[in-house]
Design a protein around this motif. Structure first.
Motif, PDB file in Angstrom:
ATOM      1  N   GLU A  22      33.150  49.214  39.638  1.00 56.33           N
ATOM      2  CA  GLU A  22      32.188  48.127  39.808  1.00 56.33           C
ATOM      3  C   GLU A  22      32.852  46.760  39.677  1.00 56.33           C
ATOM      4  O   GLU A  22      32.494  45.819  40.376  1.00 56.33           O
ATOM      5  N   TRP A  23      33.833  46.627  38.812  1.00 60.63           N
ATOM      6  CA  TRP A  23      34.459  45.340  38.554  1.00 60.63           C
ATOM      7  C   TRP A  23      35.105  44.718  39.786  1.00 60.63           C
ATOM      8  O   TRP A  23      34.878  43.538  40.051  1.00 60.63           O
ATOM      9  N   PRO A  24      35.897  45.446  40.564  1.00 59.88           N
ATOM     10  CA  PRO A  24      36.452  44.798  41.761  1.00 59.88           C
ATOM     11  C   PRO A  24      35.378  44.331  42.741  1.00 59.88           C
ATOM     12  O   PRO A  24      35.505  43.269  43.352  1.00 59.88           O
ATOM     13  N   ALA A  25      34.318  45.119  42.873  1.00 61.46           N
ATOM     14  CA  ALA A  25      33.241  44.710  43.782  1.00 61.46           C
ATOM     15  C   ALA A  25      32.571  43.432  43.279  1.00 61.46           C
ATOM     16  O   ALA A  25      32.258  42.530  44.062  1.00 61.46           O
ATOM     17  N   MET A  26      32.356  43.341  41.994  1.00 62.08           N
ATOM     18  CA  MET A  26      31.733  42.147  41.423  1.00 62.08           C
ATOM     19  C   MET A  26      32.649  40.934  41.570  1.00 62.08           C
ATOM     20  O   MET A  26      32.204  39.859  41.940  1.00 62.08           O
ATOM     21  N   ILE A  27      33.939  41.116  41.278  1.00 64.88           N
ATOM     22  CA  ILE A  27      34.873  39.998  41.315  1.00 64.88           C
ATOM     23  C   ILE A  27      35.146  39.549  42.749  1.00 64.88           C
ATOM     24  O   ILE A  27      35.261  38.356  43.020  1.00 64.88           O
ATOM     25  N   MET A  28      35.220  40.484  43.680  1.00 64.69           N
ATOM     26  CA  MET A  28      35.586  40.139  45.050  1.00 64.69           C
ATOM     27  C   MET A  28      34.393  39.727  45.915  1.00 64.69           C
ATOM     28  O   MET A  28      34.562  39.002  46.879  1.00 64.69           O
ATOM     29  N   TYR A  29      33.198  40.193  45.583  1.00 69.79           N
ATOM     30  CA  TYR A  29      32.065  39.907  46.462  1.00 69.79           C
ATOM     31  C   TYR A  29      30.919  39.184  45.749  1.00 69.79           C
ATOM     32  O   TYR A  29      30.555  38.073  46.116  1.00 69.79           O
ATOM     33  N   ALA A  30      30.349  39.791  44.748  1.00 70.32           N
ATOM     34  CA  ALA A  30      29.097  39.286  44.164  1.00 70.32           C
ATOM     35  C   ALA A  30      29.282  37.936  43.473  1.00 70.32           C
ATOM     36  O   ALA A  30      28.480  37.021  43.678  1.00 70.32           O
ATOM     37  N   VAL A  31      30.294  37.777  42.685  1.00 77.08           N
ATOM     38  CA  VAL A  31      30.489  36.533  41.941  1.00 77.08           C
ATOM     39  C   VAL A  31      30.777  35.357  42.883  1.00 77.08           C
ATOM     40  O   VAL A  31      30.167  34.289  42.731  1.00 77.08           O
ATOM     41  N   PRO A  32      31.676  35.486  43.873  1.00 79.51           N
ATOM     42  CA  PRO A  32      31.877  34.347  44.785  1.00 79.51           C
ATOM     43  C   PRO A  32      30.606  33.953  45.551  1.00 79.51           C
ATOM     44  O   PRO A  32      30.346  32.759  45.758  1.00 79.51           O
TER      45      PRO A  32
END
Length: 93
Positions: free
Chosen positions: A12-22
C-alpha cells in the motif's frame, strides 16, 4: 494468511506515495491558491450588484401590486378580474 496481510500492507505504501499523496497535495494547492488570489473587491462589487438588482425587482413588484390595487379600487374591469391576482378582503369583522 498473516503474511498476505503483511505484504498487502507494505504494498500500500508505494501506491500512496506515488499516486494518492501527490494527487491530494495538488488538489489542496490549487484550492488554496484560488482562495489566496480571490479579489475581495470584485466579490463585493458583484454581491452589491446582485442585491441592487433584487431590490429593484422587488420594488417594481410592489409598484405593480399597488397600481393594480388602485385600479381595482377605481373599478377598472381588468384589475377586478380573477386573473388580475388574489383579492384581499380588508373588511375583517
Amino acid at each position: 494468511h498473516e503474511i498476505t496481510l503483511y505484504i498487502l500492507a507494505w504494498a500500500e505504501w508505494p501506491a500512496m506515495i506515488m499516486y494518492a499523496v501527490p494527487v491530494l497535495i495538488r488538489r489542496l494547492t490549487v484550492r488554496s491558491s484560488i482562495g489566496a488570489e480571490a479579489d475581495q473587491d470584485a466579490i463585493r462589487q458583484v454581491a452589491l450588484q446582485v442585491k441592487e438588482s433584487l431590490f429593484g425587482y422587488h420594488l417594481r413588484m410592489v409598484q405593480i401590486l399597488e397600481f393594480t390595487r388602485k385600479a381595482a379600487d377605481a373599478g377598472a374591469p381588468w384589475a377586478s378580474s380573477p386573473l388580475a391576482g388574489p383579492v384581499l378582503d380588508t373588511d375583517v369583522e
